[in-house]
Design an enzyme around this catalytic site. Structure first.
Site, short mmCIF file in Angstrom:
data_model
loop_
_atom_site.label_atom_id
_atom_site.label_comp_id
_atom_site.label_asym_id
_atom_site.label_seq_id
_atom_site.Cartn_x
_atom_site.Cartn_y
_atom_site.Cartn_z
N GLU A 142 -11.23 -3.68 -11.79
CA GLU A 142 -11.22 -3.61 -12.22
C GLU A 142 -10.74 -2.15 -13.17
OE1 GLU A 142 -14.70 -5.83 -15.28
OE2 GLU A 142 -15.08 -4.70 -13.81
N ASP B 136 -18.05 5.36 -5.72
CA ASP B 136 -18.15 7.15 -6.07
C ASP B 136 -18.35 7.77 -5.42
OD1 ASP B 136 -20.19 9.01 -7.07
OD2 ASP B 136 -21.33 7.28 -8.19
#
Length: 218
Positions: A199, A123
């Site tokens: 991913e 993040d």
């Protein structure tokens, strides 16, 4: 980052034999008492749904892997992915997961216990007041130094250029050594070798986004 909570995920993780319960009891003894071998230990902090670490552990059975994820709703997905692979015959004796906040890792790992740390698409916490939450901030680099071997490595990947620039500055100001860097990982003839995609990485690269990466040492 707000994540959708999945009801029952805490109990699911608590009851799973893929997740280490009370990990602090293995501090300083992960090789001897948990993995029961002398292989190096690599960890991924913020492992998400586990694609990267699951694939990496299958490619490298000679290494012990631990995935760190603070959100049980996400960790449950990784455990389910591992279980599906096990049903197809995969052996994950070298891989386990921990549900814990990265700030508490010094309570789990002792000095020189970890050989490599992976930070993948963390993040970015873009607001200035959030900078100490970034996993490449000086705050976290001090934490990693407490258990990463002197000859160990931190490997970081992101599609966020601002976070990459910040991370380079943080590495330098914290007294770490920058070993390698690239602003286009998938086109780098050296650093792209053996790269396992997450991913997010697959999604971002399909959009044409360059992937930034760096390797550093304390």
């Amino acid at each position: 980052m707000r994540l959708r909570h999945i009801a029952g995920s805490e109990d699911f993780v608590l009851q799973s034999d893929a997740a280490v319960q009370e990990p602090a009891r293995f501090r300083g003894r992960w090789k001897e008492d948990f993995f029961r071998n002398d292989a190096p230990i690599h960890i991924e902090i913020g492992m998400g749904k586990g694609r990267f670490l699951i694939e990496l552990s299958l490619l490298h059975p000679e290494i012990n892997f631990l995935g760190i994820e603070r959100y049980d709703s996400v960790l449950m997905k990784a455990i389910q992915r591992r279980k599906r692979a096990e049903k197809e015959g995969a052996d994950f004796s070298n891989l386990s997961f921990l549900s814990i906040d990265a700030r508490l890792l010094p309570e789990v790992f002792s000095e020189n216990e970890i050989s490599r740390i992976y930070l993948n698409f963390s993040d970015p916490w873009p607001k200035t007041r959030q900078k100490n939450r970034r996993l490449t901030s000086p705050v976290f680099l001090r934490i990693y130094r407490s258990f990463l071997k002197a000859e160990g490595e931190l490997r970081f990947k992101t599609d966020n250029e601002a976070l990459f620039r910040y991370s380079l500055e943080s590495i330098s100001s914290s007294g770490w050594s920058l070993l390698e860097k690239t602003e286009d990982l998938h086109r780098d003839p050296v650093l792209s070798r053996g790269n396992v995609m997450t991913e997010y990485e697959k999604k971002f690269s399909e959009r044409g986004n360059p992937i930034f990466a760096l390797y550093a040492r304390p």
